[in-house]
Design a protein around this motif. Sequence first.
Motif, PDB file in Angstrom:
ATOM      1  N   ARG A  38       0.839  -1.199   0.000  1.00  0.00           N
ATOM      2  CA  ARG A  38       0.000   0.000   0.000  1.00  0.00           C
ATOM      3  C   ARG A  38       0.873   1.248   0.000  1.00  0.00           C
ATOM      4  NH1 ARG A  38      -4.536   1.428   4.666  1.00  0.00           N
ATOM      5  NH2 ARG A  38      -5.425   3.266   3.623  1.00  0.00           N
ATOM      6  N   LYS A  39       0.454   2.270  -0.727  1.00  0.00           N
ATOM      7  CA  LYS A  39       1.246   3.496  -0.813  1.00  0.00           C
ATOM      8  C   LYS A  39       0.502   4.728  -0.306  1.00  0.00           C
ATOM      9  CE  LYS A  39       4.327   2.069  -4.548  1.00  0.00           C
ATOM     10  NZ  LYS A  39       4.888   2.383  -5.879  1.00  0.00           N
ATOM     11  N   GLU A  40      -0.786   4.793  -0.541  1.00  0.00           N
ATOM     12  CA  GLU A  40      -1.551   5.984  -0.175  1.00  0.00           C
ATOM     13  C   GLU A  40      -2.148   5.799   1.214  1.00  0.00           C
ATOM     14  OE1 GLU A  40      -1.405   8.627  -2.014  1.00  0.00           O
ATOM     15  OE2 GLU A  40      -0.271   7.571  -3.562  1.00  0.00           O
ATOM     16  N   TYR A  75      -1.578   7.165   5.711  1.00  0.00           N
ATOM     17  CA  TYR A  75      -0.964   8.117   6.634  1.00  0.00           C
ATOM     18  C   TYR A  75       0.163   7.452   7.430  1.00  0.00           C
ATOM     19  CZ  TYR A  75      -0.417  11.188  10.665  1.00  0.00           C
ATOM     20  OH  TYR A  75       0.102  11.982  11.642  1.00  0.00           O
ATOM     21  N   TYR A 108       4.555   4.820   5.279  1.00  0.00           N
ATOM     22  CA  TYR A 108       4.120   4.925   3.883  1.00  0.00           C
ATOM     23  C   TYR A 108       4.812   6.042   3.101  1.00  0.00           C
ATOM     24  CZ  TYR A 108       0.523   1.737   5.497  1.00  0.00           C
ATOM     25  OH  TYR A 108      -0.121   0.648   6.021  1.00  0.00           O
TER      26      TYR A 108
END
Length: 205
Positions: free
Chosen positions: A63-65, A67, A71
């Motif tokens: 996962r990148k997007e 908080y 990340y």
Amino acid sequence: NVRMFWRLADGSLFANFDRLSAWLLERNEQLICATNAGIYGTDLRPIGLYIEAGKILHKLNTRKEAYGNFYLQPNGIFLLSDHEATILSTDEMAIELETRLSSIRYATQSGPILLRSGQINPLFTQGSDNRVVRNAVCVITAGDFALVKSRFPINFYGFAKQLRDKLGCREALYLDGSVSRLYPFDIGSLGSSFGAMIGAVKATK
């Protein structure tokens, strides 16, 4: 002998240096140096890939997007094989995991990557007021790496620059901030429990 430690055979967590050190002493081993092995959740589970003694105990997190420092891109993985210590980006690991898996003894995913080939992460801002005590693992050569914690609050840029200029690190991965501790220097201020640990160990007999 460098290993990673998270849970005992009964599933309970080591959670702190004292418990890990006592457990090792029962096995005629001494904990020489240790630090928390990356960012973990409120349940003390790793947020990303975690491999211990060749077994995947938590899967790769692509996962990148989202908080949080984990990340910030690129994030990455510190891994130990029989022949080398290295840091790969998460994207690289996603491609290479299957081919590398047979040789990986330990791995922990965290973020962001501080240094790549001696270059500071371009997302970092020189002079930023985002200063906390931070820890990291950095690779100097394939057979030489360091566990590091800042003595004082520092921003990402300053931390990466010191790892490169003072320790000669070529690759570096951020492990955590604020909660970070480094054994044996922080033995008197254990604070709250944390997740997996990276530890250097030697035999006592």
